[in-house]
Design a protein around this motif. Structure first.
Motif, PDB file in Angstrom:
ATOM      1  N   LEU A  35      42.994  20.431 113.827  1.00 54.59           N
ATOM      2  CA  LEU A  35      43.302  20.256 112.394  1.00 54.59           C
ATOM      3  C   LEU A  35      42.069  19.882 111.591  1.00 54.59           C
ATOM      4  O   LEU A  35      41.883  20.347 110.466  1.00 54.59           O
ATOM      5  CB  LEU A  35      44.397  19.196 112.235  1.00 54.59           C
ATOM      6  CG  LEU A  35      45.753  19.544 112.830  1.00 54.59           C
ATOM      7  CD1 LEU A  35      46.673  18.338 112.826  1.00 54.59           C
ATOM      8  CD2 LEU A  35      46.388  20.698 112.083  1.00 54.59           C
ATOM      9  N   MET A  55      39.950  22.888 110.903  1.00 54.55           N
ATOM     10  CA  MET A  55      40.594  23.738 109.894  1.00 54.55           C
ATOM     11  C   MET A  55      40.393  23.154 108.498  1.00 54.55           C
ATOM     12  O   MET A  55      40.140  23.882 107.540  1.00 54.55           O
ATOM     13  CB  MET A  55      42.092  23.853 110.196  1.00 54.55           C
ATOM     14  CG  MET A  55      42.384  24.820 111.318  1.00 54.55           C
ATOM     15  SD  MET A  55      44.040  25.475 111.215  1.00 54.55           S
ATOM     16  CE  MET A  55      44.961  24.208 111.976  1.00 54.55           C
ATOM     17  N   ASP A  56      40.480  21.830 108.417  1.00 58.01           N
ATOM     18  CA  ASP A  56      40.234  21.148 107.132  1.00 58.01           C
ATOM     19  C   ASP A  56      38.834  21.463 106.624  1.00 58.01           C
ATOM     20  O   ASP A  56      38.643  21.786 105.449  1.00 58.01           O
ATOM     21  CB  ASP A  56      40.371  19.630 107.331  1.00 58.01           C
ATOM     22  CG  ASP A  56      41.695  19.132 106.775  1.00 58.01           C
ATOM     23  OD1 ASP A  56      42.273  19.832 105.940  1.00 58.01           O
ATOM     24  OD2 ASP A  56      42.136  18.046 107.199  1.00 58.01           O
ATOM     25  N   LEU A 101      38.552  25.016 105.432  1.00 57.17           N
ATOM     26  CA  LEU A 101      39.232  25.193 104.134  1.00 57.17           C
ATOM     27  C   LEU A 101      38.403  24.595 102.995  1.00 57.17           C
ATOM     28  O   LEU A 101      38.339  25.141 101.899  1.00 57.17           O
ATOM     29  CB  LEU A 101      40.620  24.542 104.159  1.00 57.17           C
ATOM     30  CG  LEU A 101      41.726  25.333 104.842  1.00 57.17           C
ATOM     31  CD1 LEU A 101      42.958  24.468 105.036  1.00 57.17           C
ATOM     32  CD2 LEU A 101      42.100  26.574 104.049  1.00 57.17           C
ATOM     33  N   GLN A 150      38.023  27.690  95.742  1.00 57.82           N
ATOM     34  CA  GLN A 150      39.417  27.334  95.445  1.00 57.82           C
ATOM     35  C   GLN A 150      40.356  28.545  95.415  1.00 57.82           C
ATOM     36  O   GLN A 150      41.409  28.523  96.032  1.00 57.82           O
ATOM     37  CB  GLN A 150      39.462  26.582  94.103  1.00 57.82           C
ATOM     38  CG  GLN A 150      40.800  25.955  93.761  1.00 57.82           C
ATOM     39  CD  GLN A 150      41.217  24.853  94.748  1.00 57.82           C
ATOM     40  OE1 GLN A 150      40.381  24.260  95.445  1.00 57.82           O
ATOM     41  NE2 GLN A 150      42.509  24.604  94.823  1.00 57.82           N
ATOM     42  N   LYS A 204      40.901  29.971  98.795  1.00 51.28           N
ATOM     43  CA  LYS A 204      41.739  29.058  99.566  1.00 51.28           C
ATOM     44  C   LYS A 204      43.227  29.243  99.202  1.00 51.28           C
ATOM     45  O   LYS A 204      44.078  29.354 100.080  1.00 51.28           O
ATOM     46  CB  LYS A 204      41.304  27.609  99.283  1.00 51.28           C
ATOM     47  CG  LYS A 204      41.978  26.622 100.194  1.00 51.28           C
ATOM     48  CD  LYS A 204      41.286  25.288 100.303  1.00 51.28           C
ATOM     49  CE  LYS A 204      41.260  24.450  99.095  1.00 51.28           C
ATOM     50  NZ  LYS A 204      40.754  23.086  99.323  1.00 51.28           N
ATOM     51  N   ARG A 205      43.474  29.325  97.904  1.00 48.81           N
ATOM     52  CA  ARG A 205      44.849  29.489  97.428  1.00 48.81           C
ATOM     53  C   ARG A 205      45.446  30.794  97.934  1.00 48.81           C
ATOM     54  O   ARG A 205      46.610  30.852  98.326  1.00 48.81           O
ATOM     55  CB  ARG A 205      44.879  29.455  95.905  1.00 48.81           C
ATOM     56  CG  ARG A 205      44.595  28.087  95.351  1.00 48.81           C
ATOM     57  CD  ARG A 205      44.593  28.105  93.857  1.00 48.81           C
ATOM     58  NE  ARG A 205      45.966  28.192  93.364  1.00 48.81           N
ATOM     59  CZ  ARG A 205      46.353  27.725  92.205  1.00 48.81           C
ATOM     60  NH1 ARG A 205      45.501  27.146  91.410  1.00 48.81           N
ATOM     61  NH2 ARG A 205      47.587  27.828  91.816  1.00 48.81           N
ATOM     62  N   ILE A 247      46.285  30.413 101.640  1.00 44.85           N
ATOM     63  CA  ILE A 247      47.504  29.597 101.812  1.00 44.85           C
ATOM     64  C   ILE A 247      48.741  30.439 101.482  1.00 44.85           C
ATOM     65  O   ILE A 247      49.738  30.411 102.207  1.00 44.85           O
ATOM     66  CB  ILE A 247      47.438  28.326 100.937  1.00 44.85           C
ATOM     67  CG1 ILE A 247      46.314  27.404 101.427  1.00 44.85           C
ATOM     68  CG2 ILE A 247      48.771  27.580 100.936  1.00 44.85           C
ATOM     69  CD1 ILE A 247      45.965  26.268 100.493  1.00 44.85           C
ATOM     70  N   MET A 272      47.841  29.377 110.055  1.00 40.19           N
ATOM     71  CA  MET A 272      46.610  29.032 109.329  1.00 40.19           C
ATOM     72  C   MET A 272      45.393  29.158 110.262  1.00 40.19           C
ATOM     73  O   MET A 272      44.349  29.686 109.864  1.00 40.19           O
ATOM     74  CB  MET A 272      46.755  27.602 108.790  1.00 40.19           C
ATOM     75  CG  MET A 272      45.657  27.145 107.874  1.00 40.19           C
ATOM     76  SD  MET A 272      45.527  28.132 106.395  1.00 40.19           S
ATOM     77  CE  MET A 272      46.693  27.361 105.362  1.00 40.19           C
TER      78      MET A 272
END
Lengths: 192, 138
Positions: free
Chosen positions: A106, A109-110, A113, A118, A121-122, A125, A179
């Motif tokens: 995790l 992945m953070d 991202l 932005q 990223k959106r 997601i 993800m």
């Protein structure tokens, strides 16, 4: 349960004030459309279902007792309308093999991202949410729309809070798995 | 997965969902919706609604058929023993219209009746037009 403002708005709509109903639609249309889109995965269909949901809302306002928040009541109608459409089309997407994070972790992945723009990223997601099975996408979306209130979710989904918790946990694992796969692909593509 | 990992997963998804975009429908979504509602409520106002539902009508038909069957089975069909054959069918209008034979009326009375009849038939289309207009305004 209802705030004074909500009571006034509903009374106005019941009296036949079309302007008041337009206000209600404007306030909730994005949420209803997003929920429908995540359940159905198709913009045109989601728009049709959202319209049908608002027509049902308009027709059932006379019988709305106010025993839940207006938003909860609206989400319940929207959720059931979308499910009816899925049943009618016999087309729920529910085959996701990945149900847990395997290699990346995790924290990695953070990081990945955070490095993304932005908008990028959106978009990612959005794509990952679209790959979630119908039920998981619905549960995760409603959980955040209802500000993590499991009691309100019980009213929408008609299942106990404990069942919702279990389903939420599985949905989170699946989303993280999807993800991870998407991020790996992104990293591979960016490295050439 | 232990509690700590579960918590981490929850936080990760929280962050993702905070960035998840809220989608918007088409620009004329509300306008189209209001038009649909208007059309539907207009259709509902003029929708034909039978006084008795289909199931009630079927029930009545079945009950009537059973009753007829029972009557026929009990009294027979024209073998001379049933009550149906004892009814006299020669029409006799004498007691009903006999008073007309000696009836005379004044001219004023005839004109009044004719005028009343004429006005009655004039007001039927006028009332229909008026009611159509008020229903449309609603």
């Amino acid at each position: 349960m209802l705030t004074n403002k909500e009571k006034e708005l509903i009374e106005e709509i019941r009296r036949g004030n079309a302007r008041a109903f337009t206000d209600l639609v404007e306030r909730y249309k994005d949420l209803v459309f997003t929920l429908s889109l995540r359940l159905l995965g198709n913009r045109e269909e989601a728009e049709e279902v959202s319209q049908d949901a608002f027509i049902k809302i308009y027709k059932s306002l006379a019988t709305f007792k106010g025993d839940s928040k207006v938003s909860t009541w609206i989400y319940r109608i929207a959720y059931n309308t979308a499910l009816d459409r899925i049943k009618k089309n016999k087309r729920a997407h529910d085959h996701v093999e990945i149900d847990q994070v395997r290699k990346m972790g995790l924290a990695d992945m953070d990081d990945a991202l955070d490095k993304m723009v932005q908008e990028e990223k959106r978009q990612l997601i959005d794509q990952c949410l679209a790959k979630l099975p119908t039920e998981d996408a619905g549960i995760i979306t409603l959980f955040y729309f209802e500000e993590k209130n499991l009691l309100e979710m019980e009213k929408i989904l008609n299942v106990s809070a404990n069942t919702i918790k279990v389903k939420l946990f599985r949905a989170r694992k699946k989303l993280a798995g999807i993800m991870e796969t998407s991020l790996e692909r992104e990293i591979l593509e960016s490295n050439g | 997965m232990d509690k700590h990992e579960e918590k981490k997963l929850e936080e990760f998804v929280d962050r993702i969902m905070a960035d998840a975009p809220l989608e918007s429908p088409s620009v004329d979504f509300t306008k189209n919706l209001m038009q649909k509602i208007e059309v539907q409520s207009h259709q509902e106002a003029f929708q034909y609604k039978p006084i008795m539902s289909r199931s009630v009508l079927v029930g009545l038909f079945v009950a009537f058929s059973v009753l007829m069957g029972y009557v026929i089975s009990q009294y027979g069909l024209g073998d001379g023993t049933g009550w149906f054959d004892k009814i006299t069918w020669e029409p006799n209008f004498k007691p009903l219209w006999g008073w007309l034979e000696n009836y005379t009326s004044s001219k004023v009375w005839v004109y009044a009746v004719l005028l009343f009849g004429f006005l009655f038939f004039v007001q039927v289309p006028w009332l229909k037009k008026h009611m159509d207009r008020t229903a449309l305004l609603k």
